[in-house]
Design a protein around this motif. Sequence first.
Motif, PDB file in Angstrom:
ATOM      1  N   VAL A 635       0.854  -1.181   0.000  1.00 21.52           N
ATOM      2  CA  VAL A 635       0.000   0.000   0.000  1.00 21.52           C
ATOM      3  C   VAL A 635       0.889   1.229   0.000  1.00 21.52           C
ATOM      4  O   VAL A 635       2.093   1.152   0.297  1.00 21.52           O
ATOM      5  CB  VAL A 635      -0.950   0.023   1.224  1.00 21.52           C
ATOM      6  N   SER A 636       0.307   2.361  -0.299  1.00 21.31           N
ATOM      7  CA  SER A 636       1.062   3.597  -0.353  1.00 21.31           C
ATOM      8  C   SER A 636       1.730   3.886   0.993  1.00 21.31           C
ATOM      9  O   SER A 636       1.073   3.865   2.041  1.00 21.31           O
ATOM     10  CB  SER A 636       0.149   4.760  -0.732  1.00 21.31           C
ATOM     11  N   GLY A 637       3.021   4.138   0.983  1.00 21.57           N
ATOM     12  CA  GLY A 637       3.761   4.510   2.183  1.00 21.57           C
ATOM     13  C   GLY A 637       4.353   3.359   2.951  1.00 21.57           C
ATOM     14  O   GLY A 637       5.166   3.566   3.853  1.00 21.57           O
ATOM     15  N   LEU A 638       3.956   2.114   2.637  1.00 22.90           N
ATOM     16  CA  LEU A 638       4.454   0.948   3.369  1.00 22.90           C
ATOM     17  C   LEU A 638       5.479   0.201   2.515  1.00 22.90           C
ATOM     18  O   LEU A 638       5.188  -0.193   1.388  1.00 22.90           O
ATOM     19  CB  LEU A 638       3.302   0.004   3.733  1.00 22.90           C
ATOM     20  N   THR A 639       6.666   0.010   3.077  1.00 22.06           N
ATOM     21  CA  THR A 639       7.731  -0.731   2.407  1.00 22.06           C
ATOM     22  C   THR A 639       8.245  -1.817   3.344  1.00 22.06           C
ATOM     23  O   THR A 639       8.568  -1.546   4.500  1.00 22.06           O
ATOM     24  CB  THR A 639       8.894   0.201   2.030  1.00 22.06           C
ATOM     25  N   ILE A 640       8.296  -3.040   2.834  1.00 20.08           N
ATOM     26  CA  ILE A 640       8.799  -4.168   3.614  1.00 20.08           C
ATOM     27  C   ILE A 640       9.924  -4.827   2.817  1.00 20.08           C
ATOM     28  O   ILE A 640       9.714  -5.289   1.690  1.00 20.08           O
ATOM     29  CB  ILE A 640       7.690  -5.199   3.901  1.00 20.08           C
ATOM     30  N   ASN A 641      11.113  -4.845   3.392  1.00 27.20           N
ATOM     31  CA  ASN A 641      12.275  -5.462   2.761  1.00 27.20           C
ATOM     32  C   ASN A 641      12.712  -6.667   3.586  1.00 27.20           C
ATOM     33  O   ASN A 641      12.822  -6.571   4.815  1.00 27.20           O
ATOM     34  CB  ASN A 641      13.435  -4.472   2.665  1.00 27.20           C
ATOM     35  N   SER A 642      12.960  -7.761   2.939  1.00 25.68           N
ATOM     36  CA  SER A 642      13.420  -8.953   3.648  1.00 25.68           C
ATOM     37  C   SER A 642      14.492  -9.649   2.832  1.00 25.68           C
ATOM     38  O   SER A 642      14.510  -9.572   1.600  1.00 25.68           O
ATOM     39  CB  SER A 642      12.257  -9.922   3.915  1.00 25.68           C
ATOM     40  N   ALA A 683      10.901  -2.913   7.906  1.00 21.78           N
ATOM     41  CA  ALA A 683       9.611  -2.370   7.477  1.00 21.78           C
ATOM     42  C   ALA A 683       9.506  -0.903   7.872  1.00 21.78           C
ATOM     43  O   ALA A 683       9.892  -0.518   8.988  1.00 21.78           O
ATOM     44  CB  ALA A 683       8.467  -3.164   8.100  1.00 21.78           C
ATOM     45  N   ASP A 684       8.990  -0.090   6.961  1.00 18.75           N
ATOM     46  CA  ASP A 684       8.763   1.329   7.218  1.00 18.75           C
ATOM     47  C   ASP A 684       7.402   1.714   6.671  1.00 18.75           C
ATOM     48  O   ASP A 684       7.040   1.355   5.535  1.00 18.75           O
ATOM     49  CB  ASP A 684       9.842   2.183   6.546  1.00 18.75           C
ATOM     50  N   TYR A 685       6.650   2.459   7.476  1.00 19.90           N
ATOM     51  CA  TYR A 685       5.327   2.933   7.071  1.00 19.90           C
ATOM     52  C   TYR A 685       5.250   4.428   7.297  1.00 19.90           C
ATOM     53  O   TYR A 685       5.425   4.912   8.416  1.00 19.90           O
ATOM     54  CB  TYR A 685       4.232   2.218   7.867  1.00 19.90           C
ATOM     55  N   GLY A 698       8.861   2.470  11.979  1.00 16.13           N
ATOM     56  CA  GLY A 698       9.727   1.510  11.304  1.00 16.13           C
ATOM     57  C   GLY A 698      10.334   0.527  12.280  1.00 16.13           C
ATOM     58  O   GLY A 698      10.447   0.806  13.488  1.00 16.13           O
ATOM     59  N   ALA A 699      10.717  -0.626  11.752  1.00 12.38           N
ATOM     60  CA  ALA A 699      11.351  -1.654  12.579  1.00 12.38           C
ATOM     61  C   ALA A 699      12.293  -2.472  11.722  1.00 12.38           C
ATOM     62  O   ALA A 699      12.069  -2.658  10.517  1.00 12.38           O
ATOM     63  CB  ALA A 699      10.298  -2.563  13.214  1.00 12.38           C
ATOM     64  N   GLY A 700      13.354  -2.945  12.344  1.00 13.00           N
ATOM     65  CA  GLY A 700      14.301  -3.821  11.671  1.00 13.00           C
ATOM     66  C   GLY A 700      14.674  -4.981  12.572  1.00 13.00           C
ATOM     67  O   GLY A 700      14.903  -4.793  13.776  1.00 13.00           O
ATOM     68  N   VAL A 701      14.719  -6.181  12.009  1.00 14.02           N
ATOM     69  CA  VAL A 701      15.116  -7.383  12.743  1.00 14.02           C
ATOM     70  C   VAL A 701      16.201  -8.085  11.932  1.00 14.02           C
ATOM     71  O   VAL A 701      16.013  -8.365  10.744  1.00 14.02           O
ATOM     72  CB  VAL A 701      13.926  -8.338  12.963  1.00 14.02           C
TER      73      VAL A 701
END
Length: 792
Positions: A635-642, A683-685, A698-701
């Motif tokens: 969705v707009s504004g949400l980015t999830i990188n793995s 992840a960043d929203y 945002g969060a990173g693991v």
Amino acid sequence: MKIGTRALIGASISALALAGQAHAQQVSAPAETTAAPTSSEADIVVTANKREQKLNDVGLTVAVVSGAALKNQQINSLSDLANVTPSLSFTNSANGTPVYTLRGVGFYEVSLGAYPTVSTYLDEVPLSFPVLSSHSAFDLERVEVLKGPQGTLFGQNATGGAINYIAAKPTNTLKAGANLSYGRFNEVVAEAYISGPLSDTLKARLSGKLEHADGWQQSNSRPGDTNGKVRNYMGRLLVDFAPTDTFRMLLNVNGWKDKSDTQAPQYVGLQPQQVFLDPDTAAAQFSPEKPRAADWTPGLPYRDNSMWQASLRAELDITDTITLTSLSSYADYKQNQRDDGDGLPTLGLDLVGDRGRIKSFNQELRLSNGGGAGLRWVVGANYEHSKVDQFIDQNLDDSSSSETYGIALGYPFFSVSYSTRQKMENYAFFGNVEYDISDQLTFKVGARYTNASTKANICSNDPSGNPRNTGALFYDVLLGGRLGPYAGQCFVINNLPRTVDGVAPGDPGAFVDELKQDNISWRAGIDYKPAPGILLYANVAKGYKGGGYPVVSASFFNQYLPVTQESVQSYEAGFKATLFDRVLQLNGAAFYYDYKDKQLRSKLLDANFGILDVLQNIPKSSVKGFELEANLRPVSGLTINSAFTFIDAKIDEFSGINAAGVAANFKGARVPYTPKYQLGVNADYDFPVSGSLNAFVGAGVNWRSDTVAVIGGDINPTNATPQDKKLFGIAAYTLVDLRAGIHSSDDRWRVSVWGKNIFNEYYWNNVVAATDTIGRYAGKPATYGVSLSYQY
């Protein structure tokens, strides 16, 4: 600097300038590129092939971290960068020299003059030795991490990969910005820049960064005493000059000052090297297994290091499609620091002086055509001339060797001084061709010939007149007094079956030697685009890393012998896919490395002093694995990188003594600093709150499985205690970061709160044997703070 070096710089720049004036009216200036954040990985521009290309058009495995991500995720150090880059590991060495391992290829060596397996660059200009890159990560447009053997296009051979820092460039309009962060341990990080035009043909960018923090390590024996303060200062000036439409110059003057404390290890194991152990060492308690726990000799950890570099990039458009590029650079590094080696308040093994100097000149000339042609080519040459000196004063007053020699022979020696002076001269010729067989199929081939020479003068000597110096012990005891009293000479004994620069077998003296080597690195591959947004690629490459001499405390000449060059034969196949109207980006690669003559800092067993450092070549190793990355924008504004990485790195052939002093056949042992599994999710929203205000979370693991710090690290030395844990193991760990804040809709200002390692995970990235002790280098505990930024 040699006369020939000056002439090479002057000739290349003069030729470019004169030719630029002659062709001034023939070619229009290229459009300015921008550093604005992109909405998709398909838009990211990289320079992995020495020209600007979209990341998804590059048939190589390249990890990219944007400048915005560096700031938002509080990536302020080399270890932070490694934590967010799949298959990249950072190792904190005993003296702070950064060590990278990429896909199982790394070289743990703390000598200033050791070339790395993962080379670093600033705007394609080589930072030839790892310590030069210690504080380069500021005011960046992005960081590119190229995986696999490099050398065909970059100015320094590397078997593991390359890291290219891309500095933010001068802008066509006046811009300025600042970022201020305050966190735990009174950490203050301030960064600012100003950029813009000075005339129609001249523009500049000035940036700087300051890092201040109190000590985060706590002494186990002295309540209230701390170590690990940070005092770093960095600056960079970029001047972009375009006097004609066809001639451009970019001057980069940068430098840094590091007055931080050196890190102290955690004392976790005892491994006596001689019969009698110092009473204070014998009574010492192991360090608590907590992030902040450590110990050190009071007042010892200290650093006063500095580096400055100047580089000049000159480009001339000879025709509409052909460009001549010159890259000239000079770096000057000074080191003056002290390191606690044993993790105890005693002097078991401490470097009470570690001084050094690096002077490095690099020159590249290359000719290339435009990126829009069906046949794209580049040819060029590199030259490097470096001088590296290092002088170390080591105190062993409380070691078992000093204790034993004092009791048995009346020679309780307390210090040893040793030095290495090296001169390196390398030149290379390279070429690379890409040919579009069709709109869908591209063939690639490149090669590089390198000729390298290293001269070394190595000596161990102490001030004369003190019977507790090591020199007196050698002359009076080990040499039996046949050469008279010690008077400050180089005292290490030649045990080689040949005379070395006038030093006969059995006599002491300086070790003077020269290592000459050459090689041809190459790469060939195919890119295939079966459909829009899909890239399949396969590459075969051969890469080399030059050999070199160690800086070690030695008793015999065989410890000074150099390692020869290592090589990696790489086979890799991968894909990049942009799917669902750029909502999903999938990347993957599988690889196999045939790793020969891996360079390793190891040990040998010395009859007089126990295990001592030495460099060795491991005949054969192998690495196989794969990487998978998914970048999702649902969705707009949400980015999830793995990203998930699997690496199986093994020693196939090596019998000897490892860095822990264990003698064995290590076939099948794990390659150090290479977790078998790595998993990272970020992840960043970012979402609107009002017409002029946005909020973000945002969060990173990042999780890494266990690994080892030495070959055979799963085996404890038989004389070490305790035996109920892997003393040279590096346990699995998980780091969790959080961030949140608000910013203006035009991103002119931003306020955030953040936390790193929020669960206070206890982890470490290195374990080192130091005479009688075994020490861990722990990662930082939980940190948190607030950041403010403003851009004009």
